[in-house]
Motif scaffolding. Structure first.
Motif, short mmCIF file in Angstrom:
data_model
loop_
_atom_site.label_atom_id
_atom_site.label_comp_id
_atom_site.label_asym_id
_atom_site.label_seq_id
_atom_site.Cartn_x
_atom_site.Cartn_y
_atom_site.Cartn_z
N UNK A 90 0.83 -1.20 0.00
CA UNK A 90 0.00 0.00 0.00
C UNK A 90 0.87 1.26 0.00
N UNK A 91 1.95 1.25 0.79
CA UNK A 91 2.84 2.41 0.83
C UNK A 91 3.58 2.61 -0.49
N UNK A 92 3.90 1.54 -1.18
CA UNK A 92 4.67 1.63 -2.42
C UNK A 92 3.78 1.71 -3.66
N UNK A 93 2.48 1.86 -3.49
CA UNK A 93 1.56 1.92 -4.64
C UNK A 93 1.94 3.01 -5.63
N UNK A 94 2.26 4.25 -5.21
CA UNK A 94 2.63 5.26 -6.22
C UNK A 94 3.92 4.92 -6.98
N UNK A 95 4.72 4.03 -6.46
CA UNK A 95 6.00 3.69 -7.08
C UNK A 95 5.98 2.27 -7.67
N UNK A 96 4.78 1.77 -7.97
CA UNK A 96 4.62 0.36 -8.35
C UNK A 96 5.44 -0.01 -9.57
N UNK A 97 5.34 0.70 -10.66
CA UNK A 97 6.05 0.33 -11.88
C UNK A 97 7.02 1.42 -12.33
N UNK A 98 7.69 2.04 -11.41
CA UNK A 98 8.67 3.06 -11.79
C UNK A 98 9.82 2.38 -12.53
N UNK A 99 10.32 1.30 -11.98
CA UNK A 99 11.36 0.51 -12.64
C UNK A 99 10.80 -0.90 -12.85
N UNK A 100 10.91 -1.41 -14.06
CA UNK A 100 10.44 -2.76 -14.35
C UNK A 100 11.65 -3.65 -14.63
N UNK A 101 11.64 -4.80 -14.02
CA UNK A 101 12.70 -5.79 -14.19
C UNK A 101 12.04 -7.14 -14.48
N UNK A 102 12.80 -8.06 -15.02
CA UNK A 102 12.27 -9.39 -15.28
C UNK A 102 12.09 -10.18 -13.99
N UNK A 103 12.95 -9.92 -13.01
CA UNK A 103 12.86 -10.59 -11.72
C UNK A 103 11.93 -9.77 -10.82
N UNK A 104 10.79 -10.34 -10.37
CA UNK A 104 9.85 -9.56 -9.56
C UNK A 104 10.41 -9.14 -8.20
N UNK A 105 11.28 -9.96 -7.62
CA UNK A 105 11.87 -9.57 -6.33
C UNK A 105 12.81 -8.38 -6.50
N UNK A 106 13.59 -8.38 -7.56
CA UNK A 106 14.49 -7.26 -7.82
C UNK A 106 13.68 -5.98 -8.06
N UNK A 107 12.57 -6.11 -8.76
CA UNK A 107 11.70 -4.96 -9.00
C UNK A 107 11.12 -4.45 -7.69
N UNK A 108 10.73 -5.36 -6.81
CA UNK A 108 10.20 -4.97 -5.51
C UNK A 108 11.26 -4.22 -4.70
N UNK A 109 12.49 -4.73 -4.67
CA UNK A 109 13.55 -4.08 -3.91
C UNK A 109 13.81 -2.66 -4.41
N UNK A 110 13.90 -2.50 -5.70
CA UNK A 110 14.21 -1.19 -6.27
C UNK A 110 13.08 -0.21 -6.01
N UNK A 111 11.85 -0.60 -6.31
CA UNK A 111 10.72 0.31 -6.16
C UNK A 111 10.43 0.63 -4.70
N UNK A 112 10.55 -0.36 -3.81
CA UNK A 112 10.29 -0.10 -2.40
C UNK A 112 11.41 0.74 -1.77
N UNK A 113 12.65 0.55 -2.22
CA UNK A 113 13.74 1.39 -1.73
C UNK A 113 13.55 2.84 -2.19
N UNK A 114 13.10 3.01 -3.42
CA UNK A 114 12.80 4.35 -3.91
C UNK A 114 11.67 4.98 -3.10
#
Length: 132
Positions: A90-114
């Motif tokens: 819920x907190x990372x909703x505005x940053x959901x697809x800022x960076x897209x990666x093939x690995x969903x965990x890597x995408x989660x780490x990047x977007x949630x860190x942002x």
């Protein structure tokens, strides 16, 4: 008996109370003037400012905990893990697809860190603005 290492034993007559070094500064005519601390050091945070900063830290902590749980491979069926990941999503909703990666965990780490960095900077700025 006290042991003083590296200090010369001084008698009470030799010690003189001196003001802190930064408290005084000298004018051109050699008169000492008491210097006021900078404004940001004189003011204490008010309750609104402290509450904003606490909310920012809470958001960052939830996002970081969610990333750690994902990285550690925690069971998403667990109630605490599920609640933490839901709050993080819920907190990372505005940053959901800022960076897209093939690995969903890597995408989660990047977007949630942002998201965590933005929430911290936003809380810091709002806290500073409400402080004065």
């Amino acid at each position: 008996m006290a042991l003083h290492l590296g200090r010369k034993h001084e008698t009470p007559e030799e010690t003189s109370p001196r003001p802190p070094r930064r408290a005084l500064w000298r004018r051109t005519d050699d008169t000492a003037v008491q210097r006021k601390p900078p404004r940001w050091r004189r003011t204490r945070p008010n309750p609104v400012s402290a509450l904003i900063m606490a909310a920012g830290w809470a958001a960052v902590a939830i996002l970081a905990l969610g990333m750690l749980l994902t990285w550690g491979g925690a069971n998403p069926g667990n109630t605490l893990v599920d609640a933490t990941l839901d709050a993080g999503r819920w907190l990372a909703t505005p940053f959901h697809d800022v960076f897209t990666r093939s690995d969903p965990e890597e995408q989660l780490y990047i977007n949630w860190a942002l998201a965590g960095a933005v929430y911290y900077l936003l809380a810091r700025a709002l806290s500073w603005m409400t402080r004065f």
